[in-house]
Enzyme design. Structure first.
Site, PDB file in Angstrom:
ATOM      1  NE  ARG A 299     129.393  70.242  -9.984  1.00  0.00           N
ATOM      2  CZ  ARG A 299     130.354  70.078 -10.903  1.00  0.00           C
ATOM      3  NH1 ARG A 299     130.500  68.908 -11.502  1.00  0.00           N
ATOM      4  NH2 ARG A 299     131.157  71.077 -11.212  1.00  0.00           N
TER       5      ARG A 299
ATOM      6  CE1 TYR B 287     105.304  64.067  -1.550  1.00  0.00           C
ATOM      7  CE2 TYR B 287     106.655  64.593  -3.451  1.00  0.00           C
ATOM      8  CZ  TYR B 287     106.172  64.917  -2.205  1.00  0.00           C
ATOM      9  OH  TYR B 287     106.583  66.079  -1.612  1.00  0.00           O
TER      10      TYR B 287
ATOM     11  CG  ASP C 205     109.387  56.901  -3.880  1.00  0.00           C
ATOM     12  OD1 ASP C 205     109.760  56.623  -2.725  1.00  0.00           O
ATOM     13  OD2 ASP C 205     109.064  58.055  -4.222  1.00  0.00           O
TER      14      ASP C 205
ATOM     15  CE  LYS D 106     108.818  63.419   2.641  1.00  0.00           C
ATOM     16  NZ  LYS D 106     108.284  62.879   1.399  1.00  0.00           N
TER      17      LYS D 106
HETATM   18  C1  LIG Z   1     108.337  63.342   0.016  1.00  0.00           C
HETATM   19  C2  LIG Z   1     108.351  62.324  -1.046  1.00  0.00           C
HETATM   20  C3  LIG Z   1     109.087  62.523  -2.232  1.00  0.00           C
HETATM   21  C4  LIG Z   1     109.843  63.810  -2.498  1.00  0.00           C
HETATM   22  O1  LIG Z   1     110.919  63.945  -1.638  1.00  0.00           O
HETATM   23  P1  LIG Z   1     111.515  65.378  -1.135  1.00  0.00           P
HETATM   24  O2  LIG Z   1     112.594  64.959  -0.214  1.00  0.00           O
HETATM   25  O3  LIG Z   1     110.383  66.106  -0.478  1.00  0.00           O
HETATM   26  O4  LIG Z   1     112.006  66.078  -2.342  1.00  0.00           O
HETATM   27  C5  LIG Z   1     109.099  61.502  -3.160  1.00  0.00           C
HETATM   28  N1  LIG Z   1     108.420  60.357  -2.964  1.00  0.00           N
HETATM   29  C6  LIG Z   1     107.699  60.135  -1.845  1.00  0.00           C
HETATM   30  C7  LIG Z   1     106.961  58.840  -1.684  1.00  0.00           C
HETATM   31  C8  LIG Z   1     107.635  61.107  -0.856  1.00  0.00           C
HETATM   32  O5  LIG Z   1     106.896  60.895   0.242  1.00  0.00           O
END
Ligand SMILES: *Cc1c(COP(=O)(O)O)cnc(C)c1O
Length: 376
Positions: A45, A97, A169, A194
């Protein structure tokens, strides 16, 4: 080192012990200590060599000081939000998001951290919303699904003047095209689920910070709250990142052809893409990013027509998520943004007939024929 080379050679590219070209998966929870307190790794961890190889890689790619890997993008966002305390106020891009919106409005509010959603592409609006207790600005650029663009450098200046942490982000554009830290951001977050993973086979999140002090704070939170990425998934993510360059280049060229097709199609209303000449902030995006990305949204007359398109496509798969080898299609109003009340959704411009594409790596001619037959 140029980006494509960096993707291959950054981080702990070659294993130090036996020279393995692929980093070993240290599937271990704990590590033998040479004496009390005398160790490199203690407990997974707190730190794991496979996860650390990934964390070093993403820190290098995002030009930051330290990187951290989490079990999902949301776990990464939650960990970063743990930097803030009761009474703090945070500004957030208005069409973030859906999961981020949910976290900010349903979880953070309970901790007495106030959030204000603002159009971060409008710097005047951002300034107006800064209060004495404001501690951070959290943005996405481009946004989802309307591909709005925020000027990172200009916003970083505002953040500095007001002593705020700028959090970006960077999921949509990836470090291959866009490096927010170079433009003055303090923290970069990824849903690595993604583009970075890129193969629809894992859920992961990453955080990169621009200084050591923030690094220590995020590591403390990562270890204290424990939402870490497992060794095997860390390895899988490293493998995905190695091919990010070729994937993003091919996605870029596929997307530009699809955008041109959509713009010229009589059944299509608005097309949202930062690369379009009539996109209001095209120049800002081009200044801070090397590519326009693989996300494009467009409108058809109404929800019924949109449903018809979704039902007829063969190569675009109806699914949540984005950024993988296969092309995906979705209806934000009913899927990713369903948790946002309709009134607010329409206000933001996310209409019922809005279709979102995540363009993948299929032959672009097949993709265009597919859209053609579905739209006609
Ligand atoms: C999918 C997504 C998230 C969340 O991520 P997870 O891996 O699904 O928890 C956050 N920000 C953006 C822009 C996303 O497309």
């Amino acid at each position: 080192m140029r980006k494509k080379t960096q993707l291959i050679h950054s981080g702990a590219a070659i294993d130090k012990n036996v020279g393995a070209m692929s980093p070993p998966i240290y599937q271990a929870s704990t590590f033998k200590q040479n004496g009390v307190g005398n160790f490199t790794y203690e407990y997974s961890r707190t730190g794991n060599p496979t996860r650390e190889a990934l964390e070093t890689l993403i820190a290098d790619l995002e030009k930051g000081k330290r990187g951290f890997a989490f079990a999902s993008g949301m776990a990464a966002i939650a960990a970063v939000m743990d930097l803030f305390q009761s009474g703090d106020h945070i500004l957030i891009t208005d069409d973030v998001y859906g999961g981020t919106y949910r976290y900010m409005t349903k979880i953070l509010n309970n901790r007495n951290i106030d959030v204000t959603f603002t159009d971060s592409s409008n710097l005047g609006e951002v300034k107006e919303n800064i209060r004495p207790e404001t501690k951070a600005i959290f943005i996405e650029t481009p946004t989802n699904p309307l591909l709005k663009i925020t000027d990172i450098e200009a916003l970083a200046d505002i953040a500095k003047e007001n002593n705020l942490t700028l959090i970006v982000d960077n999921t949509f554009n990836t470090p291959y095209w866009q490096s927010p830290i170079e433009h003055g951001a303090n923290i970069v977050i990824h849903s690595a689920t993604k583009y970075l993973g890129g193969h629809s086979d894992l859920v992961a999140g990453l955080v990169v910070v621009d200084d050591e002090k923030l690094g220590e704070a995020v590591h403390f939170i990562q270890n204290a709250t424990g939402g870490v990425l497992a060794p095997h998934d860390s390895w899988l993510l490293i493998r995905g990142i190695r091919t990010l360059g070729v994937r993003m280049e091919e996605i870029e060229s596929n997307t530009s052809e699809i955008v041109e097709f959509l713009v010229n199609h009589p059944q299509v209303g608005n097309v949202y893409y930062p690369g379009l000449p009539d996109h209001p902030n095209r120049e800002i995006h081009a200044k801070q990013s090397g590519g326009f990305g693989g996300m494009v949204s467009f409108t058809v007359d109404n929800e019924e027509k949109a449903m018809e398109v979704l039902n007829k496509v063969r190569y675009f798969t109806l699914a949540e998520s984005l950024g993988a080898v296969e092309s995906l299609i979705s209806l934000p109003a009913k899927m990713t943004h369903a948790s946002i009340p309709r009134e607010r959704r329409i206000e933001l411009g996310i209409e019922d007939g809005l279709i979102r594409l995540s363009v993948g790596l299929e032959d672009v001619k097949d993709l265009m024929e597919d859209l053609q037959q579905a739209l006609d």
